[in-house]
Scaffold this motif. Structure first.
Motif, PDB file in Angstrom:
ATOM      1  N   ASP A  27       0.822  -1.213   0.000  1.00 51.85           N
ATOM      2  CA  ASP A  27       0.000   0.000   0.000  1.00 51.85           C
ATOM      3  C   ASP A  27       0.854   1.260   0.000  1.00 51.85           C
ATOM      4  N   GLN A  28       2.057   1.189   0.575  1.00 52.81           N
ATOM      5  CA  GLN A  28       2.942   2.347   0.585  1.00 52.81           C
ATOM      6  C   GLN A  28       3.386   2.700  -0.828  1.00 52.81           C
ATOM      7  N   LYS A  29       3.506   1.717  -1.678  1.00 47.71           N
ATOM      8  CA  LYS A  29       3.969   1.946  -3.044  1.00 47.71           C
ATOM      9  C   LYS A  29       2.822   2.357  -3.969  1.00 47.71           C
ATOM     10  N   VAL A  30       1.591   2.027  -3.592  1.00 48.06           N
ATOM     11  CA  VAL A  30       0.438   2.344  -4.424  1.00 48.06           C
ATOM     12  C   VAL A  30      -0.072   3.722  -4.039  1.00 48.06           C
ATOM     13  N   GLY A  31      -0.350   4.518  -5.024  1.00 51.89           N
ATOM     14  CA  GLY A  31      -0.896   5.843  -4.792  1.00 51.89           C
ATOM     15  C   GLY A  31      -1.460   6.358  -6.099  1.00 51.89           C
ATOM     16  N   LEU A  32      -1.754   7.614  -6.123  1.00 48.88           N
ATOM     17  CA  LEU A  32      -2.310   8.223  -7.324  1.00 48.88           C
ATOM     18  C   LEU A  32      -1.329   9.236  -7.895  1.00 48.88           C
ATOM     19  N   GLU A  33      -1.455   9.473  -9.184  1.00 52.82           N
ATOM     20  CA  GLU A  33      -0.647  10.484  -9.849  1.00 52.82           C
ATOM     21  C   GLU A  33      -1.480  11.757  -9.969  1.00 52.82           C
ATOM     22  N   TYR A  34      -0.810  12.919  -9.873  1.00 52.65           N
ATOM     23  CA  TYR A  34      -1.508  14.203  -9.891  1.00 52.65           C
ATOM     24  C   TYR A  34      -0.866  15.177 -10.867  1.00 52.65           C
ATOM     25  N   VAL A  39       1.332  20.467 -15.060  1.00 53.59           N
ATOM     26  CA  VAL A  39       2.603  19.750 -14.952  1.00 53.59           C
ATOM     27  C   VAL A  39       2.378  18.524 -14.071  1.00 53.59           C
ATOM     28  N   GLU A  40       2.868  17.372 -14.520  1.00 48.74           N
ATOM     29  CA  GLU A  40       2.770  16.170 -13.697  1.00 48.74           C
ATOM     30  C   GLU A  40       3.633  16.339 -12.451  1.00 48.74           C
ATOM     31  N   VAL A  41       3.080  15.982 -11.311  1.00 47.45           N
ATOM     32  CA  VAL A  41       3.788  16.138 -10.042  1.00 47.45           C
ATOM     33  C   VAL A  41       4.694  14.933  -9.815  1.00 47.45           C
ATOM     34  N   SER A  42       5.940  15.204  -9.466  1.00 46.17           N
ATOM     35  CA  SER A  42       6.861  14.156  -9.035  1.00 46.17           C
ATOM     36  C   SER A  42       7.567  14.659  -7.781  1.00 46.17           C
ATOM     37  N   CYS A  43       7.932  13.748  -6.922  1.00 46.81           N
ATOM     38  CA  CYS A  43       8.542  14.113  -5.648  1.00 46.81           C
ATOM     39  C   CYS A  43       9.882  14.813  -5.868  1.00 46.81           C
ATOM     40  N   CYS A  46      12.658  12.200  -4.037  1.00 47.48           N
ATOM     41  CA  CYS A  46      13.015  10.883  -4.577  1.00 47.48           C
ATOM     42  C   CYS A  46      12.541  10.659  -6.011  1.00 47.48           C
ATOM     43  N   LYS A  47      11.859  11.646  -6.596  1.00 48.39           N
ATOM     44  CA  LYS A  47      11.375  11.591  -7.986  1.00 48.39           C
ATOM     45  C   LYS A  47      10.245  10.587  -8.214  1.00 48.39           C
ATOM     46  N   HIS A  48       9.638  10.052  -7.143  1.00 44.55           N
ATOM     47  CA  HIS A  48       8.516   9.128  -7.259  1.00 44.55           C
ATOM     48  C   HIS A  48       7.296   9.906  -7.744  1.00 44.55           C
ATOM     49  N   ASN A  49       6.307   9.238  -8.351  1.00 45.68           N
ATOM     50  CA  ASN A  49       5.145   9.959  -8.884  1.00 45.68           C
ATOM     51  C   ASN A  49       3.816   9.482  -8.315  1.00 45.68           C
ATOM     52  N   LYS A  50       3.828   8.781  -7.198  1.00 51.34           N
ATOM     53  CA  LYS A  50       2.593   8.319  -6.555  1.00 51.34           C
ATOM     54  C   LYS A  50       2.440   9.026  -5.212  1.00 51.34           C
ATOM     55  N   PHE A  51       1.218   9.568  -4.982  1.00 51.34           N
ATOM     56  CA  PHE A  51       0.981  10.393  -3.802  1.00 51.34           C
ATOM     57  C   PHE A  51      -0.346  10.059  -3.145  1.00 51.34           C
ATOM     58  N   CYS A  80       4.269  11.893  -0.650  1.00 44.94           N
ATOM     59  CA  CYS A  80       4.930  10.880  -1.476  1.00 44.94           C
ATOM     60  C   CYS A  80       4.770   9.510  -0.825  1.00 44.94           C
ATOM     61  N   LYS A  81       4.329   8.538  -1.603  1.00 47.39           N
ATOM     62  CA  LYS A  81       4.113   7.197  -1.080  1.00 47.39           C
ATOM     63  C   LYS A  81       5.411   6.423  -0.899  1.00 47.39           C
ATOM     64  N   ARG A  82       6.516   6.910  -1.458  1.00 48.39           N
ATOM     65  CA  ARG A  82       7.800   6.222  -1.285  1.00 48.39           C
ATOM     66  C   ARG A  82       8.562   6.770  -0.077  1.00 48.39           C
ATOM     67  N   CYS A  83       8.769   8.097  -0.038  1.00 46.12           N
ATOM     68  CA  CYS A  83       9.639   8.649   1.010  1.00 46.12           C
ATOM     69  C   CYS A  83       8.894   9.470   2.064  1.00 46.12           C
ATOM     70  N   GLY A  84       7.636   9.858   1.790  1.00 47.55           N
ATOM     71  CA  GLY A  84       6.855  10.594   2.773  1.00 47.55           C
ATOM     72  C   GLY A  84       7.001  12.105   2.713  1.00 47.55           C
ATOM     73  N   PHE A  85       7.774  12.627   1.757  1.00 44.23           N
ATOM     74  CA  PHE A  85       7.938  14.077   1.624  1.00 44.23           C
ATOM     75  C   PHE A  85       6.574  14.707   1.348  1.00 44.23           C
ATOM     76  N   ILE A  86       6.268  15.813   2.020  1.00 50.68           N
ATOM     77  CA  ILE A  86       4.974  16.479   1.859  1.00 50.68           C
ATOM     78  C   ILE A  86       5.131  17.686   0.948  1.00 50.68           C
ATOM     79  N   HIS A  87       4.338  17.703  -0.122  1.00 50.25           N
ATOM     80  CA  HIS A  87       4.316  18.810  -1.070  1.00 50.25           C
ATOM     81  C   HIS A  87       3.054  19.625  -0.812  1.00 50.25           C
TER      82      HIS A  87
END
Length: 100
Positions: A27-34, A39-43, A46-51, A80-87
């Protein structure tokens, strides 16, 4: 010493816990793209794209002093579903279509 019955119960319980932990990990790896501002959001970390999307109040001193916090604007947060950084986003953020 444990009986065979007790050992079997402990094994089954351990398997259930392991399955639950595996589901939590997946579940931590699964998320949605925004998309924000076309512009597509990426972390940024860590450059991950699931939030995971959330909301936060942008409190001000004046309205907090008057106990009117509910009148403050809110912001959209994407975690971010990978590292937890909050945008944080003050403008609208839309979910990316799954067909893209």
């Amino acid at each position: 010493m444990f009986s065979k019955k007790e050992l079997e119960r402990m094994r089954i319980e351990g398997e259930k816990i392991a399955q639950s932990m595996q589901k939590d990990w997946e579940d931590q790896k699964v998320g949605l793209e925004y998309i924000a501002g076309d512009v597509e959001v990426s972390c940024v970390h860590c450059k991950h794209n699931k939030f995971e999307q959330g909301k936060a109040l942008l409190n001000t001193r004046g309205l907090t002093f008057l106990d009117l916090d509910w009148l403050n604007n809110d912001a959209t947060t994407l975690i971010c579903k990978r590292c937890g950084f909050i945008h944080w986003f003050a403008r609208s953020v839309v979910e990316k279509d799954s067909e893209d």
